[in-house]
Design a protein around this motif. Structure first.
Motif, PDB file in Angstrom:
ATOM      1  N   HIS A  16       0.836  -1.203   0.000  1.00 24.16           N
ATOM      2  CA  HIS A  16       0.000   0.000   0.000  1.00 24.16           C
ATOM      3  C   HIS A  16       0.876   1.262   0.000  1.00 24.16           C
ATOM      4  CE1 HIS A  16      -3.863   1.792  -0.012  1.00 24.16           C
ATOM      5  NE2 HIS A  16      -3.658   2.492   1.085  1.00 24.16           N
ATOM      6  N   ALA A  17       1.975   1.194   0.727  1.00 24.85           N
ATOM      7  CA  ALA A  17       2.894   2.350   0.741  1.00 24.85           C
ATOM      8  C   ALA A  17       3.484   2.575  -0.656  1.00 24.85           C
ATOM      9  CB  ALA A  17       3.997   2.131   1.777  1.00 24.85           C
ATOM     10  N   TYR A  18       3.831   1.486  -1.334  1.00 19.33           N
ATOM     11  CA  TYR A  18       4.328   1.608  -2.723  1.00 19.33           C
ATOM     12  C   TYR A  18       3.260   2.233  -3.622  1.00 19.33           C
ATOM     13  CZ  TYR A  18       8.843  -0.882  -2.933  1.00 19.33           C
ATOM     14  OH  TYR A  18      10.154  -1.235  -2.820  1.00 19.33           O
ATOM     15  N   LEU A  19       2.023   1.737  -3.460  1.00 21.68           N
ATOM     16  CA  LEU A  19       0.934   2.276  -4.286  1.00 21.68           C
ATOM     17  C   LEU A  19       0.776   3.772  -4.033  1.00 21.68           C
ATOM     18  CD1 LEU A  19      -1.541   1.756  -6.190  1.00 21.68           C
ATOM     19  CD2 LEU A  19      -2.887   1.421  -4.104  1.00 21.68           C
ATOM     20  N   MET A  20       0.815   4.136  -2.749  1.00 21.25           N
ATOM     21  CA  MET A  20       0.672   5.552  -2.385  1.00 21.25           C
ATOM     22  C   MET A  20       1.797   6.385  -3.009  1.00 21.25           C
ATOM     23  SD  MET A  20      -2.051   6.066  -0.659  1.00 21.25           S
ATOM     24  CE  MET A  20      -2.779   4.919  -1.791  1.00 21.25           C
ATOM     25  N   LYS A  30      10.285  16.493  -7.235  1.00 21.85           N
ATOM     26  CA  LYS A  30      10.471  15.211  -7.933  1.00 21.85           C
ATOM     27  C   LYS A  30      10.873  14.100  -6.951  1.00 21.85           C
ATOM     28  CE  LYS A  30      11.383  17.263 -12.434  1.00 21.85           C
ATOM     29  NZ  LYS A  30      10.197  18.095 -12.241  1.00 21.85           N
ATOM     30  N   PHE A  31      10.405  14.228  -5.732  1.00 23.42           N
ATOM     31  CA  PHE A  31      10.717  13.248  -4.678  1.00 23.42           C
ATOM     32  C   PHE A  31       9.391  12.684  -4.197  1.00 23.42           C
ATOM     33  CE2 PHE A  31      11.898  12.055  -0.292  1.00 23.42           C
ATOM     34  CZ  PHE A  31      13.082  11.348  -0.534  1.00 23.42           C
ATOM     35  N   GLN A  32       9.045  11.518  -4.720  1.00 21.43           N
ATOM     36  CA  GLN A  32       7.740  10.935  -4.375  1.00 21.43           C
ATOM     37  C   GLN A  32       7.833  10.096  -3.107  1.00 21.43           C
ATOM     38  OE1 GLN A  32       7.043   9.349  -8.542  1.00 21.43           O
ATOM     39  NE2 GLN A  32       5.005  10.093  -7.984  1.00 21.43           N
ATOM     40  N   VAL A  33       6.862  10.288  -2.236  1.00 22.49           N
ATOM     41  CA  VAL A  33       6.836   9.576  -0.957  1.00 22.49           C
ATOM     42  C   VAL A  33       5.449   8.956  -0.775  1.00 22.49           C
ATOM     43  CG1 VAL A  33       7.231   9.788   1.542  1.00 22.49           C
ATOM     44  CG2 VAL A  33       8.395  11.354  -0.022  1.00 22.49           C
ATOM     45  N   GLY A  34       5.424   7.767  -0.226  1.00 24.43           N
ATOM     46  CA  GLY A  34       4.153   7.107   0.099  1.00 24.43           C
ATOM     47  C   GLY A  34       4.163   6.672   1.551  1.00 24.43           C
ATOM     48  N   ALA A  35       3.011   6.728   2.181  1.00 24.40           N
ATOM     49  CA  ALA A  35       2.893   6.262   3.567  1.00 24.40           C
ATOM     50  C   ALA A  35       1.630   5.420   3.685  1.00 24.40           C
ATOM     51  CB  ALA A  35       2.827   7.435   4.532  1.00 24.40           C
ATOM     52  N   SER A  84      10.180   6.063   0.002  1.00 20.24           N
ATOM     53  CA  SER A  84      10.438   7.103  -1.010  1.00 20.24           C
ATOM     54  C   SER A  84      11.195   6.464  -2.159  1.00 20.24           C
ATOM     55  CB  SER A  84      11.265   8.238  -0.420  1.00 20.24           C
ATOM     56  OG  SER A  84      12.620   7.852  -0.399  1.00 20.24           O
ATOM     57  N   GLN A  85      11.386   7.236  -3.195  1.00 19.90           N
ATOM     58  CA  GLN A  85      12.052   6.713  -4.389  1.00 19.90           C
ATOM     59  C   GLN A  85      13.552   6.588  -4.222  1.00 19.90           C
ATOM     60  OE1 GLN A  85      10.648   9.656  -7.089  1.00 19.90           O
ATOM     61  NE2 GLN A  85       9.520   8.143  -8.256  1.00 19.90           N
ATOM     62  N   SER A  86      14.045   7.043  -3.108  1.00 19.93           N
ATOM     63  CA  SER A  86      15.493   7.095  -2.918  1.00 19.93           C
ATOM     64  C   SER A  86      16.109   5.733  -2.588  1.00 19.93           C
ATOM     65  CB  SER A  86      15.775   8.066  -1.770  1.00 19.93           C
ATOM     66  OG  SER A  86      17.131   8.050  -1.462  1.00 19.93           O
ATOM     67  N   GLU A  87      17.392   5.621  -2.864  1.00 20.62           N
ATOM     68  CA  GLU A  87      18.163   4.437  -2.441  1.00 20.62           C
ATOM     69  C   GLU A  87      18.424   4.523  -0.940  1.00 20.62           C
ATOM     70  OE1 GLU A  87      20.247   2.068  -4.657  1.00 20.62           O
ATOM     71  OE2 GLU A  87      18.573   2.531  -5.998  1.00 20.62           O
ATOM     72  N   LYS A  88      18.314   5.760  -0.424  1.00 17.86           N
ATOM     73  CA  LYS A  88      18.495   5.976   1.017  1.00 17.86           C
ATOM     74  C   LYS A  88      17.166   5.751   1.725  1.00 17.86           C
ATOM     75  CE  LYS A  88      20.063   9.706   3.051  1.00 17.86           C
ATOM     76  NZ  LYS A  88      20.376  11.147   3.196  1.00 17.86           N
ATOM     77  N   VAL A 110       7.344   2.118  13.344  1.00 13.97           N
ATOM     78  CA  VAL A 110       7.436   2.857  12.080  1.00 13.97           C
ATOM     79  C   VAL A 110       8.520   2.213  11.216  1.00 13.97           C
ATOM     80  CG1 VAL A 110       7.733   5.111  10.994  1.00 13.97           C
ATOM     81  CG2 VAL A 110       6.738   4.969  13.290  1.00 13.97           C
ATOM     82  N   PHE A 111       8.107   1.708  10.066  1.00 18.74           N
ATOM     83  CA  PHE A 111       9.041   1.100   9.105  1.00 18.74           C
ATOM     84  C   PHE A 111       9.430   2.177   8.099  1.00 18.74           C
ATOM     85  CE2 PHE A 111       8.617  -3.558   9.738  1.00 18.74           C
ATOM     86  CZ  PHE A 111       7.625  -3.558  10.697  1.00 18.74           C
ATOM     87  N   LEU A 112      10.695   2.500   8.062  1.00 13.36           N
ATOM     88  CA  LEU A 112      11.188   3.484   7.092  1.00 13.36           C
ATOM     89  C   LEU A 112      11.954   2.719   6.016  1.00 13.36           C
ATOM     90  CD1 LEU A 112      12.342   6.302   9.543  1.00 13.36           C
ATOM     91  CD2 LEU A 112      10.139   6.043   8.365  1.00 13.36           C
ATOM     92  N   MET A 113      11.575   2.981   4.770  1.00 17.13           N
ATOM     93  CA  MET A 113      12.074   2.150   3.656  1.00 17.13           C
ATOM     94  C   MET A 113      12.755   2.933   2.568  1.00 17.13           C
ATOM     95  SD  MET A 113       9.226  -0.545   2.552  1.00 17.13           S
ATOM     96  CE  MET A 113       8.876  -1.808   3.738  1.00 17.13           C
ATOM     97  N   ASN A 114      13.597   2.230   1.833  1.00 17.18           N
ATOM     98  CA  ASN A 114      14.091   2.813   0.585  1.00 17.18           C
ATOM     99  C   ASN A 114      13.329   2.186  -0.578  1.00 17.18           C
ATOM    100  OD1 ASN A 114      15.208   0.336   0.004  1.00 17.18           O
ATOM    101  ND2 ASN A 114      17.335   0.983   0.223  1.00 17.18           N
ATOM    102  N   VAL A 115      13.657   2.617  -1.781  1.00 17.89           N
ATOM    103  CA  VAL A 115      12.881   2.199  -2.944  1.00 17.89           C
ATOM    104  C   VAL A 115      12.991   0.693  -3.197  1.00 17.89           C
ATOM    105  CG1 VAL A 115      14.694   2.698  -4.665  1.00 17.89           C
ATOM    106  CG2 VAL A 115      12.255   2.912  -5.287  1.00 17.89           C
TER     107      VAL A 115
END
Ligand code: THU
Length: 141
Positions: A16-20, A30-35, A84-88, A110-115
């Motif tokens: 769902h986070a990816y979809l968002m 140009k920095f897309q973020v989903g939660a 987010s779309q970042s590698e970080k 809270v799970f914080l993810m990279n792309v």
């Protein structure tokens, strides 16, 4: 992960986070973020960042997900995933940490993810130690 939060829950939340993230409106940064979050009412809610030409007026993905939760009758974030779309691995801004804190407990994860889907898990205390909370600022007479 606690017993209420299964691998299936995690995969659903992550998807769902990816979809968002794919829905984000971020033509300026140009920095897309989903939660995505699972609330205590067992519903899942999501949000994406939504920018506009007056840059500071944009809203973050986490804020969108929290608004959707409150509007949908939820009050407590059990688990949240931000990507987010970042590698970080994405790191929520200060304002979002305060917003997350408002609707969290000490069990909130809270799970914080990279792309790529690599993640780190945080408590809200990790993200916002010694946080400001209601009425701390009032002088008691
Ligand atoms: N942003 C989020 O949506 N969440 C975060 O955790 C970090 C930053 C957004 C705000 C803005 O639209 C873009 O990412 C660049 O800062």
């Amino acid at each position: 992960m606690n017993k209420e939060f299964s691998k299936t829950n995690f995969l659903e939340l992550k998807d769902h986070a990816y979809l968002m993230m794919s829905k984000a409106y971020a033509p300026y940064s140009k920095f897309q973020v989903g939660a995505a979050l699972l609330a205590e009412n067992k519903k899942m809610f999501g949000g994406c960042n939504v920018e506009n030409a007056a840059y500071p007026e944009g809203t973050c993905a986490e804020a969108g997900a929290i608004s959707a939760m409150v509007a949908g009758g939820g009050m407590i974030i059990k688990t949240m995933c931000v990507i987010s779309q970042s590698e970080k691995i994405v790191s929520p801004c200060g304002g979002c940490r305060q917003k997350i804190s408002e609707f969290s407990t000490e069990d909130t994860k809270v799970f914080l993810m990279n792309v790529k889907g690599d993640f780190k898990i945080f408590t809200v205390e990790d993200l916002l130690p010694f946080s400001f909370s209601e009425f701390d600022h009032l002088i008691k007479y």
